[in-house]
Design a protein around this motif. Structure first.
Motif, PDB file in Angstrom:
ATOM      1  N   UNK A 116      29.279 -26.432 -37.716  1.00 21.12           N
ATOM      2  CA  UNK A 116      28.507 -25.686 -36.722  1.00 21.12           C
ATOM      3  C   UNK A 116      27.017 -25.971 -36.859  1.00 21.12           C
ATOM      4  N   UNK A 117      26.531 -26.006 -38.101  1.00 26.21           N
ATOM      5  CA  UNK A 117      25.103 -26.146 -38.339  1.00 26.21           C
ATOM      6  C   UNK A 117      24.602 -27.563 -38.107  1.00 26.21           C
ATOM      7  N   UNK A 118      25.358 -28.546 -38.544  1.00 30.98           N
ATOM      8  CA  UNK A 118      24.849 -29.904 -38.665  1.00 30.98           C
ATOM      9  C   UNK A 118      25.501 -30.893 -37.707  1.00 30.98           C
ATOM     10  N   UNK A 119      26.769 -30.656 -37.365  1.00 29.04           N
ATOM     11  CA  UNK A 119      27.531 -31.697 -36.673  1.00 29.04           C
ATOM     12  C   UNK A 119      28.507 -31.111 -35.671  1.00 29.04           C
ATOM     13  N   UNK A 120      28.024 -30.236 -34.802  1.00 29.45           N
ATOM     14  CA  UNK A 120      28.913 -29.510 -33.895  1.00 29.45           C
ATOM     15  C   UNK A 120      29.643 -30.409 -32.914  1.00 29.45           C
ATOM     16  N   UNK A 121      29.083 -31.583 -32.602  1.00 31.12           N
ATOM     17  CA  UNK A 121      29.725 -32.485 -31.649  1.00 31.12           C
ATOM     18  C   UNK A 121      30.442 -33.651 -32.324  1.00 31.12           C
ATOM     19  N   UNK A 122      30.666 -33.532 -33.624  1.00 28.78           N
ATOM     20  CA  UNK A 122      31.423 -34.527 -34.381  1.00 28.78           C
ATOM     21  C   UNK A 122      32.858 -34.027 -34.521  1.00 28.78           C
ATOM     22  N   UNK A 123      33.873 -34.897 -34.377  1.00 32.00           N
ATOM     23  CA  UNK A 123      35.258 -34.452 -34.551  1.00 32.00           C
ATOM     24  C   UNK A 123      35.448 -33.676 -35.857  1.00 32.00           C
ATOM     25  N   UNK A 124      36.296 -32.656 -35.797  1.00 29.91           N
ATOM     26  CA  UNK A 124      36.422 -31.716 -36.903  1.00 29.91           C
ATOM     27  C   UNK A 124      36.741 -32.393 -38.235  1.00 29.91           C
ATOM     28  N   UNK A 168      19.150 -23.127 -40.042  1.00 31.13           N
ATOM     29  CA  UNK A 168      19.480 -23.748 -41.326  1.00 31.13           C
ATOM     30  C   UNK A 168      19.355 -22.805 -42.521  1.00 31.13           C
ATOM     31  N   UNK A 169      18.315 -21.971 -42.630  1.00 32.48           N
ATOM     32  CA  UNK A 169      18.185 -21.152 -43.842  1.00 32.48           C
ATOM     33  C   UNK A 169      19.422 -20.334 -44.168  1.00 32.48           C
ATOM     34  N   UNK A 170      20.071 -19.760 -43.160  1.00 33.05           N
ATOM     35  CA  UNK A 170      21.241 -18.918 -43.409  1.00 33.05           C
ATOM     36  C   UNK A 170      22.489 -19.728 -43.759  1.00 33.05           C
ATOM     37  N   UNK A 171      22.433 -21.046 -43.564  1.00 28.77           N
ATOM     38  CA  UNK A 171      23.598 -21.895 -43.848  1.00 28.77           C
ATOM     39  C   UNK A 171      23.488 -22.600 -45.192  1.00 28.77           C
ATOM     40  N   UNK A 172      22.359 -22.442 -45.884  1.00 27.37           N
ATOM     41  CA  UNK A 172      22.127 -23.190 -47.110  1.00 27.37           C
ATOM     42  C   UNK A 172      22.837 -22.601 -48.321  1.00 27.37           C
ATOM     43  N   UNK A 173      23.140 -23.475 -49.259  1.00 28.76           N
ATOM     44  CA  UNK A 173      23.724 -23.094 -50.542  1.00 28.76           C
ATOM     45  C   UNK A 173      22.818 -23.664 -51.627  1.00 28.76           C
TER      46      UNK A 173
END
Length: 280
Positions: A184-192, A155-160
């Protein structure tokens, strides 16, 4: 206290997302009480399910769960989490809990777990706590500390980070997930397309909220259920297991991303209803 059992569910990625109706907390409260009264009249009273979302999400993240619970006759409220700090947010949640009559089950996703752990304390009408890829902090612990207890969070590298100034002049930092990294970080198995919408509508959390120490842990006295997400990049599965085992929670493991309520609403609903049946 007797240690609760663990149940493992291996589910495939890309499960269909069930559409639901996103309703405001107070509008839905009236419906919830009406539903509860109607059920009581039939001798089938069910507890109100109160859903508390976490960081980088909003109440609509529960839509698939809400639809299933309502179809099964449960009154439901998806509370709006301010995401300012566990004490502040628990106070806001308690105002809703005090407004809803009868037994309740609290469900917290991610940081929402920290909130329900405080909000439920000393409330005899809260019959069970359900943690969904969530924090179960002990007094003195912070969400940040628990995240870093085991390796695996990216998570740290994905934060804004976005600095803000409050109305009283105090300054702070809101944390978002960068939109191009959100799926990729939060919802990889959710439809795009669903993940893209969630990235745009995400709610930020105050950095200070992740650094605030818990002062109470309702899971010490209230029966708890826990869904551990083994493909989670926000809260490592090892950290989730540590917290679940410490709380003697009834644990279900699912091969899912952090956004398990969206990608696997059926699993989440089943665990909530198990908690309801076990504590009724």
């Amino acid at each position: 206290m007797k240690r609760a059992g663990k149940r493992r569910i291996l589910t495939g990625a890309g499960a269909a997302v069930t559409a639901g109706v996103a309703l405001g907390a107070f509008a839905l409260t009236g419906t919830a009480n009406a539903d509860a009264d109607q059920s009581a009249g039939k001798g089938q009273a069910k507890p109100t399910i109160v859903l508390e979302h976490g960081a980088f999400a909003d109440g609509s993240s529960w839509n698939g769960v809400i639809a299933r619970l309502r179809a099964d006759g449960y009154p439901v409220i998806a509370a709006a989490n301010p995401l300012r700090g566990p004490h502040n947010d628990a106070t806001a949640l308690r105002s809703i809990l005090d407004h809803v009559k009868g037994p309740k089950i609290l469900v917290g996703h991610s940081y929402g777990g920290s909130v329900i752990s405080e909000a439920a304390a000393n409330d005899p009408q809260v019959k069970a706590l359900v943690y969904v890829a969530a924090f179960l902090p002990a007094p003195g612990e912070t969400a940040l500390e628990l995240t870093n207890k085991y390796a695996g969070s990216t998570l740290p590298d994905a934060l804004d980070p976005v600095p803000f100034t409050a109305a009283d002049g105090t300054k702070g930092t809101d944390l978002y997930i960068q939109q191009d990294k959100f799926r990729h970080q939060f919802a990889a198995d959710v439809p795009r397309n669903e993940a893209a919408l969630a990235a745009v509508t995400q709610r930020p959390i105050a950095q200070a909220a992740l650094e605030e120490k818990a002062t109470v842990a309702a899971w010490k006295t209230i029966p708890s259920w826990d869904i551990v997400t083994t493909q989670d990049l926000n809260i490592p599965a090892a950290a989730q297991r540590f917290m679940a085992e410490r709380a003697h929670a009834h644990t279900t493991e699912v091969a899912a991303s952090h956004s398990v309520a969206v990608s696997h609403p059926g699993v989440v609903t089943r665990v909530i209803e198990q908690a309801s049946r076990a504590t009724r």
